[in-house]
Design an enzyme around this catalytic site. Structure first.
Site, short mmCIF file in Angstrom:
data_model
loop_
_atom_site.label_atom_id
_atom_site.label_comp_id
_atom_site.label_asym_id
_atom_site.label_seq_id
_atom_site.Cartn_x
_atom_site.Cartn_y
_atom_site.Cartn_z
N SER A 262 1.76 -105.11 -69.16
CA SER A 262 3.12 -105.20 -69.68
C SER A 262 3.15 -106.07 -70.92
CB SER A 262 4.04 -105.79 -68.62
OG SER A 262 3.77 -107.17 -68.48
N LYS A 263 4.27 -106.03 -71.60
CA LYS A 263 4.45 -106.85 -72.78
C LYS A 263 4.33 -108.33 -72.41
CE LYS A 263 8.17 -108.05 -75.66
NZ LYS A 263 7.48 -109.19 -76.28
N ARG A 264 4.80 -108.65 -71.22
CA ARG A 264 4.73 -110.05 -70.78
C ARG A 264 3.29 -110.56 -70.69
NH1 ARG A 264 7.50 -109.85 -65.95
NH2 ARG A 264 8.73 -108.19 -66.90
#
Ligand code: GLU
Length: 507
Positions: A262-264
């Site tokens: 994910s972007k996180r």
């Protein structure tokens, strides 16, 4: 299967920046098309007006151009099967929705969102399907006149696909082999909404793949559960014979632990998950991109290509786009998720910087250098790049490393001063300056080195002591390539200026 030639498509929805997983899907489609002498289309699937994000389409096109993934047809490329933006194909979809209605393979449903919500609350595991559809408000239940009157009166409705229960639906996947589904797991999917006069993803996707004569559908694993529905839709339209073959690519996984990348993860571990920098138009949140983080496109391509595929042991990991086209086999893609190995990405980038032409690297750094007010001189920048690139993993690092070739140090790294600058340093550098002023302006590296070393020896000075202070004066810190390569590039006048300044400042 009666497709004679390979025609594949990349069909993103413009809902935001293109994720690195989407880049991989586009790349594999490109490699597959090129490997088979086929064609690649770019279709924009923008039928979900709720999720439409302005700028996303242009972003996708720019990102793929940057990576060298070129299309033969599609949005911004043109072609005979257009328009390639689904929002411009309403007339086409309307006709095919009607075809299913006329054939009794789809029906009209009036249930409001509130009514559906109520059902979900009262019926456990409610699904709109063969077991429940007769209890709902739709054209299967209501008399014809009432249906017509509701529509004439402007009632909103959807068209649902009539899914027969308990059928074995087989999806023949090029990566996963045969995957079997029971049709009872499917609900009567909405194919069209009167509210915005648009089809849903499923209808538009199937109609377009058919009309655009797509031979193979290569897409992310998240679409595998939709595949049986798609097979049933092809059957309902009578297009089974020309149905594309499917290949569902395994997920990209977090670098550590389990789950989808994910972007996180990127933010947390400090790497981009997008090809280009992206500014969210709603929140203004900025996400980093590979391009702006100093990656070469061929490094990103090579790195991404190996996330879930490899060419086997007999080939090198370093592959140009041409090599990738030569060796890529869709059947060799992994069924299991691929861990996102960011360090590997850096390794590839370092490699491609080393083999890259210095003039090209100079050109890539040009905008940043000019933004700093540096007068761009290609040959000078290229020579600076050649001296330091071995130490650079990204273009950003490269830019940092060549900085002192343009800007004389104004301060000197404290810990080095403490360690190296001794009482006699100023006097020694003053002598050195006098020595160098008798040398030619070009200060050729080897000749200058010989002269300076002979002087040090003659005087009985410590080689390290002199050289470290000399470096400190030129660079401002204890870093950089071979010292006499630096002086050769700076030239005599600039070298002397820096020596004098260091002597004045450090005393
Ligand atoms: N529009 C879908 C997406 O955004 C395309 C899925 C497919 O390739 O069929 O991923």
């Amino acid at each position: 299967m009666s497709h004679e030639s390979v025609r594949v498509r990349f069909a993103p929805s413009p809902t935001g920046a293109l994720h690195i997983g989407g880049v991989r899907t586009a790349l594999y489609n490109y490699l597959f098309a090129k490997a088979h002498g086929g064609e690649l289309l770019l279709r924009i699937e923008d039928t979900d007006s709720q999720r439409f994000v302005p700028g996303a389409e242009a972003y996708i096109i720019e990102a793929l151009e940057w990576l060298g993934i070129r299309f033969d047809e599609g949005v911004s490329y043109g072609g005979d099967c257009g328009p390639y933006r689904q929002s411009e194909r309403r007339d086409i979809y309307r006709k095919y929705v009607q075809q299913l209605l006329d054939a009794g393979k789809a029906y009209i449903a009036f249930d409001t969102p509130e009514e559906l919500e109520k059902k979900r609350k009262t019926v456990a595991n409610f699904q709109y399907d063969a077991t429940t559809r007769t209890t709902m408000r739709n054209s299967l239940v209501l008399p014809r006149e009432e249906v017509d009157a509701l529509i004439a009166g402007g009632a909103q409705y959807v068209v649902r696909f009539l899914v027969a229960p308990n059928l074995e639906v087989e999806v023949d996947d090029m990566i996963r082999g045969r995957v079997s589904f029971n049709s009872s797991v499917l609900d009567d999917k909405v194919l069209y909404k009167s509210a915005d006069d648009l089809p849903t993803y499923h209808l538009a996707n199937i109609v377009d793949d058919h009309l655009m004569q797509i031979s193979h559908v290569i897409r992310g694993e998240e679409w595998l559960p939709s595949a049986p529905l798609h097979v049933l839709l092809y059957e309902a339209f009578g297009w089974r014979d020309t149905m594309p073959r499917f290949a569902h690519l395994a997920l990209l996984l977090k670098p550590e632990g389990n789950g989808k990348l994910s972007k996180r993860d990127g933010d947390r571990l400090g790497f981009p998950v997008f090809p280009l920098r992206w500014v969210d138009p709603k929140t203004s949140e900025v996400s980093s991109g590979y391009r702006e983080s100093g990656y070469l496109p061929e490094a990103v391509v090579n790195f991404v290509a190996l996330l879930g595929w490899n060419p086997g042991n007999e080939h090198e990991e370093v592959m140009s786009m041409e090599d990738l086209i030569k060796y890529f086999r869709i059947e060799k893609c992994s069924k299991a998720g691929a861990k996102f190995d960011y360090e590997k990405g850096k390794w590839f980038n370092h490699h491609y910087i080393q083999v890259s032409d210095d003039k090209r690297l100079a050109e890539l750094l040009r905008p940043q250098l000019e933004a700093k007010g540096i007068a761009y001189d290609e040959s000078y920048v290229a020579q600076a790049v050649a001296l330091v690139k071995e130490r650079a993993q990204t273009l950003v690092e490269l830019e940092e490393q060549i900085e002192y070739f343009f800007t004389a140090p104004t301060s000197y790294e404290e810990k080095t001063v403490k360690k190296r600058w001794k009482e006699d340093s100023a006097a020694q550098l003053t002598e050195l300056a006098a020595l160098l002023s008798s040398q030619p302006e070009a200060l050729p590296s080897e000749a200058t080195e010989a002269v300076v070393k002979a002087w040090i020896e003659e005087k009985g000075y410590g080689l390290g002591a002199v050289m470290n202070c000399f470096r400190l004066a030129l660079v401002g810190a204890a870093k950089g390539p071979h010292l006499f390569d630096i002086t050769a590039l700076l030239g005599r006048s600039e070298t002397l200026r820096r020596l004098e300044r260091a002597i004045a400042v450090l005393g």
